[in-house]
Design an enzyme around this catalytic site. Structure first.
Site, short mmCIF file in Angstrom:
data_model
loop_
_atom_site.label_atom_id
_atom_site.label_comp_id
_atom_site.label_asym_id
_atom_site.label_seq_id
_atom_site.Cartn_x
_atom_site.Cartn_y
_atom_site.Cartn_z
N SER A 96 -110.57 23.34 -7.02
CA SER A 96 -110.61 23.43 -5.35
C SER A 96 -109.25 22.96 -4.85
O SER A 96 -108.54 22.25 -5.43
CB SER A 96 -111.74 22.72 -5.05
OG SER A 96 -111.89 22.77 -3.57
N TYR B 124 -115.68 14.31 -4.26
CA TYR B 124 -115.48 15.35 -4.60
C TYR B 124 -113.89 15.76 -5.01
O TYR B 124 -113.31 16.35 -6.11
CB TYR B 124 -115.83 16.54 -3.24
CG TYR B 124 -115.71 18.00 -4.02
CD1 TYR B 124 -116.60 18.67 -4.79
CD2 TYR B 124 -114.94 18.84 -2.98
CE1 TYR B 124 -116.57 19.96 -4.99
CE2 TYR B 124 -114.76 20.11 -3.52
CZ TYR B 124 -115.66 20.79 -4.33
OH TYR B 124 -115.52 22.10 -4.72
N1 LIG Z 1 -117.81 27.91 -2.36
C1 LIG Z 1 -116.52 27.22 -2.24
O1 LIG Z 1 -116.30 27.29 -1.00
C2 LIG Z 1 -115.60 26.61 -3.03
C3 LIG Z 1 -114.42 26.56 -2.81
C4 LIG Z 1 -113.75 25.71 -3.90
C5 LIG Z 1 -114.13 25.44 -4.93
N2 LIG Z 1 -115.38 25.69 -5.44
C6 LIG Z 1 -115.85 25.40 -6.67
O2 LIG Z 1 -116.42 26.99 -7.30
C7 LIG Z 1 -117.70 26.41 -8.09
C8 LIG Z 1 -118.76 27.41 -7.95
O3 LIG Z 1 -119.08 27.14 -6.49
P1 LIG Z 1 -120.33 27.87 -5.75
O4 LIG Z 1 -119.70 27.93 -4.30
O5 LIG Z 1 -120.57 29.20 -6.45
O6 LIG Z 1 -121.58 27.02 -5.94
P2 LIG Z 1 -123.00 27.26 -5.63
O7 LIG Z 1 -123.31 28.52 -4.96
O8 LIG Z 1 -123.78 26.04 -5.02
O9 LIG Z 1 -123.38 27.51 -7.27
C9 LIG Z 1 -123.14 26.44 -8.04
C10 LIG Z 1 -123.46 27.17 -9.46
O10 LIG Z 1 -123.31 25.84 -10.32
C11 LIG Z 1 -124.43 25.34 -11.07
N3 LIG Z 1 -124.73 24.34 -11.29
C12 LIG Z 1 -124.36 23.17 -10.32
N4 LIG Z 1 -124.48 21.97 -11.02
C13 LIG Z 1 -125.10 22.28 -12.13
C14 LIG Z 1 -125.31 21.24 -13.55
N5 LIG Z 1 -125.35 20.15 -13.49
N6 LIG Z 1 -125.54 21.84 -14.54
C15 LIG Z 1 -125.46 23.34 -14.68
N7 LIG Z 1 -125.12 24.05 -13.77
C16 LIG Z 1 -124.79 23.68 -12.42
C17 LIG Z 1 -125.79 26.02 -10.33
O11 LIG Z 1 -126.58 26.67 -10.92
P3 LIG Z 1 -128.10 25.75 -10.77
O12 LIG Z 1 -128.48 25.37 -9.56
O13 LIG Z 1 -129.10 26.88 -11.47
O14 LIG Z 1 -128.02 24.72 -11.74
C18 LIG Z 1 -124.75 27.35 -9.67
O15 LIG Z 1 -125.17 28.39 -10.46
C19 LIG Z 1 -117.83 25.08 -8.08
O16 LIG Z 1 -117.16 24.27 -9.19
C20 LIG Z 1 -117.09 24.81 -6.81
O17 LIG Z 1 -116.83 23.17 -6.73
C21 LIG Z 1 -116.42 26.43 -4.41
#
Ligand SMILES: NC(=O)c1ccc[n+]([C@@H]2O[C@H](COP(=O)([O-])OP(=O)(O)OC[C@H]3O[C@@H](n4cnc5c(N)ncnc54)[C@H](OP(=O)(O)O)[C@@H]3O)[C@@H](O)[C@H]2O)c1
Length: 238
Positions: A142, A155
């Protein structure tokens, strides 16, 4: 450009958000995708959606922060589908809070999920990639890992750690023809960014999961001799 057809990919956190968009984009390139997460209902819905594109898909349920479960589950996945060609280390949690207010327990959970999670997964996937002398790993960090900010200590620490881990592994793995890429997206409209009140998700302005998936696919399709080590993605006019 390289074809991804008939490759096998594991996408952690593939049940929703960025992981789901990447899984669907991989499937549309003819990749057999295994999505992982903790919520079986969401995972099976995603698999059904992927299968509509005409490619095979399956899911595995495990918590990335639990080393034993990661080991057991990855062993099962490799037994079922064979060695994984593409690993998308995407699962993560976003939680902000004042440094003095955030409990040690929550701090540890964030590090355990966002840093140890990708570490456990790579430890279990990379040996087979080394053996087959090829593979792609995309670690989703990120922009928060590039720079600290108020309320983001845990984070930022987790993602800065992942950036360092990923870069180091990249240097070790390139001699085996394994490309390790670290991506640092800014805010993208998903459950995570909405829960953190970072965006209202306005598709005219805010990055959408599909934008990020396009970047991932473009990087994977680079000629095998070319390695993109890092990239950030921002919205043009937030
Ligand atoms: N969205 C943004 O703005 C953004 C920006 C920069 C980086 N990111 C990074 O991108 C990645 C995806 O984020 P997102 O925005 O798509 O988040 P999200 O919509 O909250 O989805 C998170 C995903 O991770 C899984 N997950 C979370 N904790 C877990 C655990 N302990 N074990 C197994 N699976 C787990 C969740 O599945 P379950 O709930 O089924 O476990 C879900 O599929 C993350 O690493 C996040 O830090 C996101």
């Amino acid at each position: 450009m390289e074809s991804l057809k008939n490759k096998k990919a594991l996408v952690t956190g593939g049940s929703r958000g960025l992981g789901k968009a990447i899984a669907l984009a991989l499937a549309s390139e003819g990749v057999h995708v295994v999505v992982t997460g903790r919520d079986e209902v969401k995972l099976s819905e995603t698999v059904k959606e992927i299968e509509k594109t005409g490619v095979k898909a399956s899911y595995a349920i495990f918590d990335v922060s639990n080393e034993e479960k990661v080991k057991e589950s990855i062993t099962e996945v490799i037994k079922d589908v064979g060695a994984v060609d593409i690993l998308i280390n995407n699962a993560g949690i976003g939680e902000f809070g004042g440094f003095l207010e955030l409990s040690t327990e929550r701090f540890e959970k964030i590090i355990q999920t966002n840093l140890f999670g990708p570490y456990y997964i790579m430890k279990n996937i990379l040996p087979a990639m080394v053996e087959q002398k090829s593979g792609d790993v995309v670690n989703v960090a990120s922009t928060a890992g590039l720079k600290g900010g108020p309320m983001t200590s845990a984070y930022t620490a987790s993602k800065a750690g992942l950036i360092g881990l990923s870069e180091s592994v990249m240097y070790e793995m390139r001699k085996h023809n394994i490309r390790v890429c670290t991506l640092t997206p800014s805010t993208i409209a998903t459950d995570m960014s909405k829960d953190l009140n970072l965006t209202d998700g306005n598709p005219e302005k805010v990055l959408q999961p599909e934008d990020f998936a396009e970047l991932v696919i473009a990087q994977l399709k680079l000629n095998k001799r070319a390695l993109m080590t890092t990239a950030s993605l921002f919205s043009t006019n937030p």
